[in-house]
Design an enzyme around this catalytic site. Structure first.
Site, PDB file in Angstrom:
ATOM      1  N   HIS A  45      11.101  57.295  87.026  1.00 55.76           N
ATOM      2  CA  HIS A  45       9.990  56.590  86.378  1.00 55.76           C
ATOM      3  C   HIS A  45      10.485  55.489  85.450  1.00 55.76           C
ATOM      4  CE1 HIS A  45       5.648  56.591  85.438  1.00 55.76           C
ATOM      5  NE2 HIS A  45       6.035  56.122  84.263  1.00 55.76           N
ATOM      6  N   ASP A  47       8.742  51.791  83.681  1.00 56.71           N
ATOM      7  CA  ASP A  47       7.514  51.015  83.518  1.00 56.71           C
ATOM      8  C   ASP A  47       7.753  49.519  83.343  1.00 56.71           C
ATOM      9  OD1 ASP A  47       4.966  52.665  83.420  1.00 56.71           O
ATOM     10  OD2 ASP A  47       6.243  53.864  82.115  1.00 56.71           O
ATOM     11  N   GLU A 148       1.012  55.684  88.773  1.00 60.39           N
ATOM     12  CA  GLU A 148       0.921  56.623  87.660  1.00 60.39           C
ATOM     13  C   GLU A 148      -0.525  56.781  87.199  1.00 60.39           C
ATOM     14  OE1 GLU A 148       3.024  57.606  83.363  1.00 60.39           O
ATOM     15  OE2 GLU A 148       2.912  55.524  84.029  1.00 60.39           O
ATOM     16  N   HIS A 175      -3.205  60.474  84.504  1.00 58.35           N
ATOM     17  CA  HIS A 175      -2.438  59.996  83.358  1.00 58.35           C
ATOM     18  C   HIS A 175      -2.974  60.784  82.165  1.00 58.35           C
ATOM     19  CE1 HIS A 175      -0.816  57.145  80.286  1.00 58.35           C
ATOM     20  NE2 HIS A 175       0.242  57.358  81.063  1.00 58.35           N
ATOM     21  N   HIS A 221       1.917  64.832  83.529  1.00 53.20           N
ATOM     22  CA  HIS A 221       0.619  64.481  82.937  1.00 53.20           C
ATOM     23  C   HIS A 221      -0.536  65.411  83.285  1.00 53.20           C
ATOM     24  CE1 HIS A 221       1.388  60.612  80.875  1.00 53.20           C
ATOM     25  NE2 HIS A 221       2.257  60.391  81.827  1.00 53.20           N
ATOM     26  N   HIS A 242       8.610  62.410  85.245  1.00 51.59           N
ATOM     27  CA  HIS A 242       9.142  62.129  83.898  1.00 51.59           C
ATOM     28  C   HIS A 242       8.598  63.161  82.910  1.00 51.59           C
ATOM     29  CE1 HIS A 242       5.376  59.967  84.255  1.00 51.59           C
ATOM     30  NE2 HIS A 242       5.372  59.558  83.004  1.00 51.59           N
ATOM     31  N   ASP A 311      11.736  57.126  81.840  1.00 47.84           N
ATOM     32  CA  ASP A 311      10.521  56.545  81.245  1.00 47.84           C
ATOM     33  C   ASP A 311      10.822  55.283  80.448  1.00 47.84           C
ATOM     34  OD1 ASP A 311       7.808  56.384  80.910  1.00 47.84           O
ATOM     35  OD2 ASP A 311       7.606  58.131  79.624  1.00 47.84           O
TER      36      ASP A 311
END
Length: 418
Positions: A45, A47, A148, A175, A221, A242, A311
């Protein structure tokens, strides 16, 4: 007798203790880099695509990833960090749910494709376990996509399939918001009510369809109830892209020991998150604290379920020693210093994820003759002022009166937000 120890005394005199410690550290780093040259580091993961939207509104022509310094990730850091493969996150916030989440997610998918096209010497777009190994042999970073948040598909199996065709290889079921078919982790904190006691009927349909497609199911999540329901029904192993160990840091985004054991039984993977809040349950952390999560997961369920899920560029606080993508070899060296074997490190680096992905592909191939699920989510479960009822033959006058209170409530919420 003194003559027997003279060589050792001379060595210590020439190499004081600080030098000896440095030499030992160098040995672990040398070994770490050797292993990373043999097995691709696969991170679950990152971003960076969201940072490109936040900072540049996805105008890649204004960005040079060779010199970008406002992110945890750029090309020099990727090279130094020996990043073999990356699941880039196609993420949009929960406030896009029921609005333009699908559009924004498609734009994030587009950004990943464009990164690969703009920097072909560094990145290779990948959708399979074979692609990952091909990219590794070419000394490129295999670039896969994970969406995600289930809100990104707007409760549509057709949208899920379309995203798969565009290269998406995992979906994080939620999420930090409930979808019309799954509960998110905040439910376990008591700050949000459960809407589905885990998964709704449509949520279970979606799990089966992801198995049929060959899409990884990501349980980061979600609530513990969702974790267990998916582990009960999925034909393929799952991932936590993650998440860390709950017993080390009791944050509801982390994975409890009983679930770790079930992930072991079902041959899945937990890719450890580096975010300080999930590592130490505080604002500060060190690299050694992250290694504690690796050690704990190995103790509870074995090295075969562990991976890396940093992450980066999705969090604001990172441990000392893991400040950006370039620092990951430090963690590999720390695991070796703690007694991890070469085989265990290779498993965590990439072999575990490759095994999971191959199994998901195998399940897909076995389900090749199964028709796509085209039964839509019931209209009553997704009614809102931004959704039409086209295609629902019974969603006319009979539903309009029963739906009126809900529509008025949502309209008031929308007006209040404005």
């Amino acid at each position: 007798m003194l003559t027997l120890y003279f060589p050792l005394i001379f060595w210590i005199f020439v190499h004081p203790p600080s030098t000896l410690l440095l030499h030992a550290a160098d040995q672990y780093m040398t070994r770490a880099l050797r292993l990373m040259s043999e097995t691709p580091l696969i991170d679950g993961h990152n971003d960076l695509p969201w940072q490109l939207r936040k900072q540049f509104n996805n105008e890649l022509n204004k960005v040079d990833l060779n010199t970008l310094e406002t992110t945890h990730t750029n090309i020099p850091k990727i090279k130094t960090g020996r990043l073999g493969a990356q699941f880039w996150s196609a993420y949009v916030p929960c406030d896009a749910q029921y609005k333009d989440a699908v559009r924004q997610t498609l734009e994030q998918i587009d950004v990943v494709h464009r990164i690969c096209q703009k920097y072909p010497e560094t990145f290779m777009f990948a959708t399979s376990s074979q692609d990952i190994m091909d990219a590794f042999r070419m000394n490129k970073t295999a670039s896969l996509i994970g969406v995600e948040g289930g809100h990104s598909i707007d409760s549509s199996l057709g949208t899920l399939r379309t995203m798969y065709h565009l290269g998406v290889r995992y979906l994080t079921l939620t999420h930090s918001c409930n979808t019309p078919w799954a509960d998110n982790w905040l439910v376990d904190t008591g700050s949000e009510p459960s809407q589905h006691n885990g998964l709704s009927h449509f949520g279970k349909q979606l799990i089966s369809e992801m198995n049929r497609l060959g899409m990884l199911i990501d349980l980061a999540h979600v609530t513990v109830a969702v974790m267990n329901q998916v582990l009960d029904m999925s034909r393929a192993p799952v991932i936590f892209s993650h998440s860390s160990a709950y017993s080390v840091c009791q944050h509801k985004r982390n994975v409890p020991d009983d679930v770790l054991k079930r992930v072991k039984q079902t041959e899945g993977i937990v890719m450890v998150n580096f975010y300080n809040d999930y590592v130490t349950c505080s604002k500060t952390a060190k690299l050694s604290d992250v290694a504690d999560h690796f050690d704990h997961i190995k103790k509870v369920a074995g090295a075969s379920i562990i991976g890396f899920g940093g992450d980066y560029d999705g969090v604001t606080r990172l441990p000392e020693g893991l400040e950006d993508v370039s620092k990951v070899p430090n963690l590999v060296a720390e695991l070796l210093r703690r007694g991890w074997t070469d085989e265990e490190v290779n498993a965590a680096l990439g072999n575990n994820l490759l095994r999971v992905l191959r199994k998901v592909e195998e399940v897909r191939d076995k389900m090749n003759g199964t028709n796509p699920d085209d039964v839509p989510i019931p209209y009553e479960e997704v009614m809102n002022p931004c959704r039409t009822s086209h295609g629902y033959p019974n969603a006319g006058a009979d539903h309009s009166l029963s739906a009126l209170p809900l529509l008025l409530t949502m309209a008031l919420i929308t007006l209040t937000a404005i």
